[in-house]
Write an enzyme that holds these catalytic residues in place. Sequence first.
Site, PDB file in Angstrom:
ATOM      1  CG  ASP A   1      16.286  63.251  -4.120  1.00  0.00           C
ATOM      2  OD1 ASP A   1      15.667  63.968  -3.333  1.00  0.00           O
ATOM      3  OD2 ASP A   1      16.285  62.003  -4.066  1.00  0.00           O
TER       4      ASP A   1
ATOM      5  CG  ASN B   1       8.341  67.457   0.981  1.00  0.00           C
ATOM      6  OD1 ASN B   1       7.436  68.015   0.361  1.00  0.00           O
ATOM      7  ND2 ASN B   1       8.974  66.395   0.511  1.00  0.00           N
TER       8      ASN B   1
ATOM      9  CD  GLN C   1      12.127  68.827   6.736  1.00  0.00           C
ATOM     10  OE1 GLN C   1      11.231  69.414   7.334  1.00  0.00           O
ATOM     11  NE2 GLN C   1      13.361  69.295   6.658  1.00  0.00           N
TER      12      GLN C   1
ATOM     13  CG  HIS D   1      15.586  68.966   1.209  1.00  0.00           C
ATOM     14  ND1 HIS D   1      15.636  68.636   2.547  1.00  0.00           N
ATOM     15  CD2 HIS D   1      14.620  68.195   0.689  1.00  0.00           C
ATOM     16  CE1 HIS D   1      14.759  67.703   2.813  1.00  0.00           C
ATOM     17  NE2 HIS D   1      14.105  67.415   1.691  1.00  0.00           N
TER      18      HIS D   1
ATOM     19  CG  HIS E   1      12.289  67.724  -3.375  1.00  0.00           C
ATOM     20  ND1 HIS E   1      12.857  66.485  -3.483  1.00  0.00           N
ATOM     21  CD2 HIS E   1      11.938  67.853  -2.070  1.00  0.00           C
ATOM     22  CE1 HIS E   1      12.847  65.885  -2.287  1.00  0.00           C
ATOM     23  NE2 HIS E   1      12.291  66.700  -1.424  1.00  0.00           N
TER      24      HIS E   1
END
Length: 150
Positions: free
Chosen positions: A30, A87, A94, A100, A102
């Site tokens: 990220d 999220n 989000q 995705h 995390h």
Amino acid sequence: MEDCIFCKIIKGEIPAAKVYEDEWVFAFLDLSQVTPGHTLVIPKDHRQDIFDYEDDLAAEVFRRVPRIAKAIKEAFPEAQGMNIAMNNGPLAYQSVFHSHIHLLPRYSEEDGFAMTFTNNQDKYSQAEFKQRAEKIGQAIKLKEDGDEEI
Ligand code: DGP
């Protein structure tokens, strides 16, 4: 999907620090690096959020998460723990609408990651708890009846 930054990352059209890739998932750092090693795991097939997953895709994506989590922990042995977050929807924070997961290795209470859960336990009666659980259970049952077993 056109105009999706994560689809472009998968296709190599936007650079990213790749961690892992196979036929089902792509994992990369990220950009925000909330904590060192902060990694995103995404399905290669575009899905907006968790509500967009079918069972087979979910099985393939989520079964890879522990392996990637263990690899992050091995690579960053100073990490004492890990938060795993997804999220779904703008209200749930989000901001990129290619789903995705995390993976956030944790180093200390001051490492930059924070999450707050309010405990509302005292506000609800046992009957309300039961009613809520039954509502969800009923919705799951309707899915099972419609041939979608979980
Ligand atoms: P979320 O808020 O859960 O939708 O998280 C989206 C994350 O995606 C956010 O932590 C930053 C990250 N991100 C956004 N754009 C890029 C990008 O172009 N490259 C990488 N590596 N990460 C990105």
